[in-house]
Design a protein around this motif. Structure first.
Motif, PDB file in Angstrom:
ATOM      1  N   ILE A   1       0.829  -1.202   0.000  1.00  0.00           N
ATOM      2  CA  ILE A   1       0.000   0.000   0.000  1.00  0.00           C
ATOM      3  C   ILE A   1       0.869   1.260   0.000  1.00  0.00           C
ATOM      4  O   ILE A   1       0.608   2.209  -0.741  1.00  0.00           O
ATOM      5  N   THR A   2       1.932   1.234   0.799  1.00  0.00           N
ATOM      6  CA  THR A   2       2.865   2.360   0.819  1.00  0.00           C
ATOM      7  C   THR A   2       3.532   2.520  -0.541  1.00  0.00           C
ATOM      8  O   THR A   2       3.631   3.635  -1.070  1.00  0.00           O
ATOM      9  N   ALA A   3       3.974   1.406  -1.129  1.00  0.00           N
ATOM     10  CA  ALA A   3       4.618   1.446  -2.445  1.00  0.00           C
ATOM     11  C   ALA A   3       3.652   1.977  -3.509  1.00  0.00           C
ATOM     12  O   ALA A   3       4.053   2.739  -4.393  1.00  0.00           O
ATOM     13  N   PHE A   4       2.382   1.587  -3.418  1.00  0.00           N
ATOM     14  CA  PHE A   4       1.370   2.089  -4.352  1.00  0.00           C
ATOM     15  C   PHE A   4       1.289   3.612  -4.259  1.00  0.00           C
ATOM     16  O   PHE A   4       1.298   4.313  -5.267  1.00  0.00           O
ATOM     17  N   GLY A   5       1.224   4.122  -3.046  1.00  0.00           N
ATOM     18  CA  GLY A   5       1.163   5.571  -2.843  1.00  0.00           C
ATOM     19  C   GLY A   5       2.382   6.274  -3.432  1.00  0.00           C
ATOM     20  O   GLY A   5       2.252   7.341  -4.043  1.00  0.00           O
ATOM     21  N   HIS A   6       3.553   5.682  -3.276  1.00  0.00           N
ATOM     22  CA  HIS A   6       4.773   6.276  -3.847  1.00  0.00           C
ATOM     23  C   HIS A   6       4.712   6.293  -5.367  1.00  0.00           C
ATOM     24  O   HIS A   6       5.124   7.273  -5.994  1.00  0.00           O
ATOM     25  N   GLU A   7       4.226   5.230  -5.953  1.00  0.00           N
ATOM     26  CA  GLU A   7       4.128   5.156  -7.416  1.00  0.00           C
ATOM     27  C   GLU A   7       3.137   6.192  -7.947  1.00  0.00           C
ATOM     28  O   GLU A   7       3.387   6.840  -8.960  1.00  0.00           O
ATOM     29  N   VAL A   8       2.024   6.363  -7.265  1.00  0.00           N
ATOM     30  CA  VAL A   8       1.044   7.382  -7.659  1.00  0.00           C
ATOM     31  C   VAL A   8       1.677   8.766  -7.547  1.00  0.00           C
ATOM     32  O   VAL A   8       1.520   9.605  -8.438  1.00  0.00           O
ATOM     33  N   ALA A   9       2.413   9.001  -6.466  1.00  0.00           N
ATOM     34  CA  ALA A   9       3.069  10.297  -6.269  1.00  0.00           C
ATOM     35  C   ALA A   9       4.078  10.591  -7.376  1.00  0.00           C
ATOM     36  O   ALA A   9       4.297  11.752  -7.728  1.00  0.00           O
ATOM     37  N   LYS A  10       4.679   9.553  -7.936  1.00  0.00           N
ATOM     38  CA  LYS A  10       5.630   9.714  -9.041  1.00  0.00           C
ATOM     39  C   LYS A  10       4.921   9.961 -10.372  1.00  0.00           C
ATOM     40  O   LYS A  10       5.567  10.172 -11.382  1.00  0.00           O
ATOM     41  N   GLY A  11       3.588   9.868 -10.355  1.00  0.00           N
ATOM     42  CA  GLY A  11       2.834  10.103 -11.583  1.00  0.00           C
ATOM     43  C   GLY A  11       2.534   8.840 -12.378  1.00  0.00           C
ATOM     44  O   GLY A  11       2.019   8.907 -13.483  1.00  0.00           O
ATOM     45  N   ARG A  12       2.844   7.698 -11.819  1.00  0.00           N
ATOM     46  CA  ARG A  12       2.568   6.450 -12.522  1.00  0.00           C
ATOM     47  C   ARG A  12       1.065   6.201 -12.538  1.00  0.00           C
ATOM     48  O   ARG A  12       0.370   6.389 -11.555  1.00  0.00           O
ATOM     49  N   ARG A  13       0.541   5.778 -13.683  1.00  0.00           N
ATOM     50  CA  ARG A  13      -0.898   5.582 -13.845  1.00  0.00           C
ATOM     51  C   ARG A  13      -1.305   4.119 -13.987  1.00  0.00           C
ATOM     52  O   ARG A  13      -2.472   3.795 -13.871  1.00  0.00           O
ATOM     53  N   ARG A  14      -0.383   3.258 -14.289  1.00  0.00           N
ATOM     54  CA  ARG A  14      -0.692   1.832 -14.433  1.00  0.00           C
ATOM     55  C   ARG A  14       0.218   1.055 -13.497  1.00  0.00           C
ATOM     56  O   ARG A  14       1.404   0.902 -13.759  1.00  0.00           O
ATOM     57  N   ILE A  15      -0.369   0.573 -12.430  1.00  0.00           N
ATOM     58  CA  ILE A  15       0.389  -0.094 -11.376  1.00  0.00           C
ATOM     59  C   ILE A  15      -0.152  -1.510 -11.239  1.00  0.00           C
ATOM     60  O   ILE A  15      -1.356  -1.700 -11.091  1.00  0.00           O
ATOM     61  N   ILE A  16       0.734  -2.478 -11.298  1.00  0.00           N
ATOM     62  CA  ILE A  16       0.305  -3.874 -11.232  1.00  0.00           C
ATOM     63  C   ILE A  16       0.755  -4.493  -9.911  1.00  0.00           C
ATOM     64  O   ILE A  16       1.911  -4.358  -9.508  1.00  0.00           O
ATOM     65  N   LEU A  17      -0.177  -5.154  -9.253  1.00  0.00           N
ATOM     66  CA  LEU A  17       0.109  -5.905  -8.037  1.00  0.00           C
ATOM     67  C   LEU A  17       0.130  -7.383  -8.399  1.00  0.00           C
ATOM     68  O   LEU A  17      -0.865  -7.902  -8.911  1.00  0.00           O
ATOM     69  N   VAL A  18       1.252  -8.019  -8.144  1.00  0.00           N
ATOM     70  CA  VAL A  18       1.383  -9.451  -8.388  1.00  0.00           C
ATOM     71  C   VAL A  18       1.630 -10.112  -7.041  1.00  0.00           C
ATOM     72  O   VAL A  18       2.564  -9.740  -6.331  1.00  0.00           O
ATOM     73  N   ALA A  19       0.785 -11.070  -6.702  1.00  0.00           N
ATOM     74  CA  ALA A  19       0.928 -11.788  -5.439  1.00  0.00           C
ATOM     75  C   ALA A  19       0.250 -13.146  -5.581  1.00  0.00           C
ATOM     76  O   ALA A  19      -0.692 -13.293  -6.357  1.00  0.00           O
ATOM     77  N   PRO A  20       0.727 -14.138  -4.834  1.00  0.00           N
ATOM     78  CA  PRO A  20       0.134 -15.478  -4.942  1.00  0.00           C
ATOM     79  C   PRO A  20      -1.266 -15.540  -4.337  1.00  0.00           C
ATOM     80  O   PRO A  20      -1.667 -14.672  -3.564  1.00  0.00           O
ATOM     81  N   THR A  21      -1.976 -16.590  -4.695  1.00  0.00           N
ATOM     82  CA  THR A  21      -3.292 -16.845  -4.121  1.00  0.00           C
ATOM     83  C   THR A  21      -3.176 -16.879  -2.601  1.00  0.00           C
ATOM     84  O   THR A  21      -2.256 -17.483  -2.054  1.00  0.00           O
TER      85      THR A  21
END
Length: 145
Positions: free
Chosen positions: A11-31
């Protein structure tokens, strides 16, 4: 709900990516890693800022499961899919990609729901024309796929 440390980190990393202006963010995690729990926290933050969220999925089971998990986290939502009563006033909508495409693009039977955040389950489907046609007019802020 208390997040696991790695969930809070995402969640923190997502916020940082948004702050950098990134618009397409992919979350990859196992079931079982809690992707929906992570998305719920991000969605809750969007709601607190009076923003609207659209969650797209391609299978009925995923739509109902996501809707229920969001509800369990205290996030009221509508479902846009065949056989469900629409709840357009909800700021969070969980939608069937097929239903949205059929009703909002192919036939203009409904307006596409407004969204400040677009969450796409199973992002590997994004290259499909149905997803591309829907995401262009909807997405105004970052996309969590």
């Amino acid at each position: 709900m208390e997040l696991r440390p790695y969930q809070a980190d995402v969640i923190t990393a997502f916020g940082h990516e948004v702050a950098k202006g990134r618009r397409r963010i992919i979350l990859v995690a196992p079931t079982g890693a809690g992707k929906t729990v992570i998305a719920s926290e991000i969605i809750q933050a969007e709601i607190s800022l009076c923003r609207r969220v659209l969650v797209l999925a391609h299978r009925r089971e995923i739509i109902t499961q996501t809707s229920q998990k969001l509800h369990d986290q205290g996030i009221e939502n509508g479902i846009i899919a065949a056989g469900f009563m629409p709840r357009p006033v909800e700021v969070v909508q969980v939608a069937s990609i097929q239903t949205l495409h059929a009703r909002g693009i192919r036939t203009d039977a409904m307006q596409l729901p407004p969204a400040d955040l677009l969450v796409i389950d199973e992002a590997h489907h994004c290259p499909a024309s149905t997803y591309r046609k829907l995401s262009r007019p909807i997405r105004t802020r970052p996309c969590l796929a």
